[in-house]
Scaffold this active site. Structure first.
Site, PDB file in Angstrom:
ATOM      1  N   ARG A  87      -2.831  11.220  28.249  1.00 55.87           N
ATOM      2  CA  ARG A  87      -2.753  11.562  26.830  1.00 55.87           C
ATOM      3  C   ARG A  87      -4.125  11.932  26.283  1.00 55.87           C
ATOM      4  O   ARG A  87      -4.242  12.293  25.126  1.00 55.87           O
ATOM      5  CB  ARG A  87      -2.220  10.368  26.054  1.00 55.87           C
ATOM      6  CG  ARG A  87      -0.706  10.434  25.763  1.00 55.87           C
ATOM      7  CD  ARG A  87      -0.340   9.172  25.039  1.00 55.87           C
ATOM      8  NE  ARG A  87       0.851   9.231  24.264  1.00 55.87           N
ATOM      9  CZ  ARG A  87       2.038   8.794  24.663  1.00 55.87           C
ATOM     10  NH1 ARG A  87       2.208   8.345  25.888  1.00 55.87           N
ATOM     11  NH2 ARG A  87       3.067   8.822  23.841  1.00 55.87           N
ATOM     12  N   ARG A 119      16.789   8.171  17.268  1.00 54.72           N
ATOM     13  CA  ARG A 119      16.724   7.447  18.548  1.00 54.72           C
ATOM     14  C   ARG A 119      16.991   5.959  18.343  1.00 54.72           C
ATOM     15  O   ARG A 119      16.496   5.341  17.415  1.00 54.72           O
ATOM     16  CB  ARG A 119      15.346   7.646  19.183  1.00 54.72           C
ATOM     17  CG  ARG A 119      15.169   6.826  20.464  1.00 54.72           C
ATOM     18  CD  ARG A 119      14.096   7.352  21.340  1.00 54.72           C
ATOM     19  NE  ARG A 119      12.758   7.245  20.780  1.00 54.72           N
ATOM     20  CZ  ARG A 119      11.679   7.738  21.379  1.00 54.72           C
ATOM     21  NH1 ARG A 119      11.793   8.353  22.549  1.00 54.72           N
ATOM     22  NH2 ARG A 119      10.497   7.613  20.834  1.00 54.72           N
ATOM     23  N   ARG A 152      12.976   1.682  17.657  1.00 52.57           N
ATOM     24  CA  ARG A 152      11.601   1.343  18.043  1.00 52.57           C
ATOM     25  C   ARG A 152      10.754   1.266  16.784  1.00 52.57           C
ATOM     26  O   ARG A 152      10.876   2.131  15.917  1.00 52.57           O
ATOM     27  CB  ARG A 152      11.043   2.438  18.969  1.00 52.57           C
ATOM     28  CG  ARG A 152      11.309   2.166  20.432  1.00 52.57           C
ATOM     29  CD  ARG A 152      10.967   3.342  21.300  1.00 52.57           C
ATOM     30  NE  ARG A 152       9.602   3.857  21.139  1.00 52.57           N
ATOM     31  CZ  ARG A 152       9.051   4.738  21.964  1.00 52.57           C
ATOM     32  NH1 ARG A 152       9.728   5.183  23.012  1.00 52.57           N
ATOM     33  NH2 ARG A 152       7.832   5.171  21.771  1.00 52.57           N
TER      34      ARG A 152
END
Ligand code: AMP
Length: 209
Positions: A87, A119, A152
């Site tokens: 990343r 999600r 999340r």
């Protein structure tokens, strides 16, 4: 040649889903640093406690921690698919010349925001759902293990923005980095998931150059 593949793209671009499909078909292990880090947090290890403040706010975990963790998970593996790593350029440098293919899943920002907010993950097993494109059979319950589905923490709207910002500042320079190495292939992540999978498979089977 052993396949050492990186899946690159902004958070919410479908890397996890595509990686799972690819690994099944290519029979190579799937190494996802986000999963490794979440597992450390769940087990409440020292590293887990250390990384929680970065993860919960959508910031990047320091390079040395992620690099050490990934190297440990890699062990003597010769082939693998990396999802969520590298990343930063420093992380890419830690792999030296090991990587032989990089697939960039390039997805419009509106599509990403919609996907991330829809999600849901299982609170117990690794299953991932999407309320629009892949809903569970029973509302809020995992099809696989019947546990509760949760969102999340880093899929909350403010955190989504931080994660996108981090991607464009820290990770997007890798696009040029791998372009220069002539191993980058770009797939349109706004297309249906199945079409993206076909595109990735074709890129994986085509020689660089
Ligand atoms: P992901 O599951 O790939 O979306 O990652 C979730 C979070 O884990 C990220 O927002 C970061 O906080 C952390 N993370 C995962 N992989 C890395 C990485 N290679 N470098 C730094 N932080 C990472």
């Amino acid at each position: 040649m052993q396949r050492r593949i990186v899946l690159l793209g902004p958070p919410g671009t479908g890397k996890g889903t595509q990686a799972a499909r690819l690994c099944l078909s290519l029979k190579i292990p799937h190494l996802a640093t986000g999963d490794l880090l979440r597992s450390a947090m769940k087990r409440d290890t020292l590293i887990g406690r250390l990384v929680r403040p970065f993860m919960d706010t959508g910031n990047l975990v320091p390079d040395d921690i992620v690099i050490t963790m990934l190297k440990e998970a890699m062990g003597p593996l010769q082939g693998y698919l990396l999802d969520g790593f590298p990343r930063t350029v420093a992380q890419a440098e830690s792999l030296k010349d090991a990587i032989n293919k990089v697939i960039l899943i390039d997805t419009p920002a509106e599509v990403i925001e919609k996907r991330l907010s829809a999600r849901r993950i299982c609170s117990q097993c690794p299953a991932v759902y999407n309320l629009d494109s892949n809903p569970p059979t029973k509302d809020g319950i995992c099809d696989g293990c019947a546990s509760a589905l949760i969102q999340r923490i880093d899929d909350m709207p403010e955190t989504i923005q931080t994660r996108q910002r981090r991607y464009w500042q820290d990770t997007a320079p890798l696009i040029d980095y791998y372009k220069k190495a002539k191993i980058l292939w770009t797939i349109d992540g706004g297309l249906p998931m199945e079409t993206v999978t076909v595109g990735i498979m074709a890129a994986v089977e085509t020689e660089n150059g």
